[in-house]
Design a protein around this motif. Sequence first.
Motif, PDB file in Angstrom:
ATOM      1  N   TRP A  61       4.070   9.266   1.822  1.00 43.69           N
ATOM      2  CA  TRP A  61       3.422  10.080   2.850  1.00 43.69           C
ATOM      3  C   TRP A  61       3.558  11.535   2.439  1.00 43.69           C
ATOM      4  O   TRP A  61       4.666  12.030   2.228  1.00 43.69           O
ATOM      5  CB  TRP A  61       4.096   9.811   4.202  1.00 43.69           C
ATOM      6  CG  TRP A  61       3.677  10.705   5.337  1.00 43.69           C
ATOM      7  CD1 TRP A  61       2.545  11.436   5.459  1.00 43.69           C
ATOM      8  CD2 TRP A  61       4.435  10.953   6.537  1.00 43.69           C
ATOM      9  NE1 TRP A  61       2.529  12.120   6.648  1.00 43.69           N
ATOM     10  CE2 TRP A  61       3.682  11.844   7.339  1.00 43.69           C
ATOM     11  CE3 TRP A  61       5.666  10.496   7.008  1.00 43.69           C
ATOM     12  CZ2 TRP A  61       4.126  12.297   8.578  1.00 43.69           C
ATOM     13  CZ3 TRP A  61       6.113  10.943   8.245  1.00 43.69           C
ATOM     14  CH2 TRP A  61       5.339  11.832   9.029  1.00 43.69           C
TER      15      TRP A  61
ATOM     16  N   GLU B 272      -2.431   6.576   3.541  1.00 40.94           N
ATOM     17  CA  GLU B 272      -1.301   6.262   2.669  1.00 40.94           C
ATOM     18  C   GLU B 272      -1.617   6.818   1.287  1.00 40.94           C
ATOM     19  O   GLU B 272      -2.771   6.878   0.882  1.00 40.94           O
ATOM     20  CB  GLU B 272      -1.113   4.748   2.521  1.00 40.94           C
ATOM     21  CG  GLU B 272      -0.798   3.989   3.774  1.00 40.94           C
ATOM     22  CD  GLU B 272      -0.599   2.516   3.486  1.00 40.94           C
ATOM     23  OE1 GLU B 272      -0.002   2.188   2.441  1.00 40.94           O
ATOM     24  OE2 GLU B 272      -1.061   1.692   4.292  1.00 40.94           O
TER      25      GLU B 272
ATOM     26  N   TRP C  51      -3.539   4.918   7.283  1.00 33.59           N
ATOM     27  CA  TRP C  51      -2.365   4.401   7.971  1.00 33.59           C
ATOM     28  C   TRP C  51      -2.825   3.545   9.155  1.00 33.59           C
ATOM     29  O   TRP C  51      -3.843   3.837   9.794  1.00 33.59           O
ATOM     30  CB  TRP C  51      -1.477   5.543   8.472  1.00 33.59           C
ATOM     31  CG  TRP C  51      -0.846   6.370   7.398  1.00 33.59           C
ATOM     32  CD1 TRP C  51      -1.170   7.641   7.045  1.00 33.59           C
ATOM     33  CD2 TRP C  51       0.231   5.975   6.535  1.00 33.59           C
ATOM     34  NE1 TRP C  51      -0.367   8.079   6.019  1.00 33.59           N
ATOM     35  CE2 TRP C  51       0.513   7.076   5.683  1.00 33.59           C
ATOM     36  CE3 TRP C  51       0.995   4.813   6.396  1.00 33.59           C
ATOM     37  CZ2 TRP C  51       1.504   7.044   4.718  1.00 33.59           C
ATOM     38  CZ3 TRP C  51       1.994   4.775   5.432  1.00 33.59           C
ATOM     39  CH2 TRP C  51       2.243   5.880   4.601  1.00 33.59           C
TER      40      TRP C  51
ATOM     41  N   ARG D 126       3.605   5.923   9.210  1.00 28.62           N
ATOM     42  CA  ARG D 126       3.712   6.870   8.111  1.00 28.62           C
ATOM     43  C   ARG D 126       5.153   6.874   7.614  1.00 28.62           C
ATOM     44  O   ARG D 126       6.093   7.024   8.387  1.00 28.62           O
ATOM     45  CB  ARG D 126       3.311   8.267   8.563  1.00 28.62           C
ATOM     46  CG  ARG D 126       1.846   8.387   9.025  1.00 28.62           C
ATOM     47  CD  ARG D 126       1.515   9.815   9.385  1.00 28.62           C
ATOM     48  NE  ARG D 126       0.136   9.964   9.855  1.00 28.62           N
ATOM     49  CZ  ARG D 126      -0.210   9.950  11.141  1.00 28.62           C
ATOM     50  NH1 ARG D 126       0.719   9.799  12.081  1.00 28.62           N
ATOM     51  NH2 ARG D 126      -1.480  10.093  11.482  1.00 28.62           N
TER      52      ARG D 126
END
Length: 240
Positions: A179, A187, A205, A236
């Motif tokens: 992240w 991602e 995500w 995340r």
Amino acid sequence: EVFRDGLDDAEEGEGEKSISELMVEQVEFSNIIILNKVDLVSEKKLEVSKTLIQTLNPKAKVVTASYGKIDLTQVLNTHMFNLEDASKSPGWLVSLENGATASSGEADEYGVSSFIFRARKPFHPQRLHRFLQQFFIFAHDWNASDMSEDKEEHENELQVRRELEKRYGCILRSKGTCWIAGRDEHEMSWAQAGRIVQISPDNSWFCVQSPEEWDIAEEEREKIENKVEGHDYGDRRQEI
């Protein structure tokens, strides 16, 4: 922008991989691996090589050979290959899913180990970039290079490797999800083999999608829900 390259053409960028990345992925995806010319190395070096392979791919069968001579029944018509199993065979994936490490038994004896880095805090893009530039080569820079290397460049390369090993050990392989602050919708896929590292955008995500949009098998849904629910920033995370 740092780590921006590839966001809009991620599919095209998939083919831009270094030789080291491609070689490691071949080992990770194989179900039978032949170690040739074993007559030219000591027993200890052979065992270290086997251990490294088993760390990269715990499910692979390793066949040793000299002068390429093997029993063909070990590699032909074995009916061992299964696409679903192969997709789950890489050691890094086994570690992420099961928490397994290679720091035991023969692996520990030969100094081969693995660990998982997990965090719920994003990487600062500039700091991460500066850190990686010290010891690694970004895949897009490697692909753009002319591959020539003079004596001075070779010496610099050796110096960088020595400094990396002195500070952090010999990092053979790392892979997973990261992240990066400011890139909060997607991602970022992390892939490193040897001195080549690639960080590229991956899926959105799950926390920025509605559950109805999740394109996952039903048995995976509970795992994803556990990663999303109860966390300030959803799923995340760093998981490498």
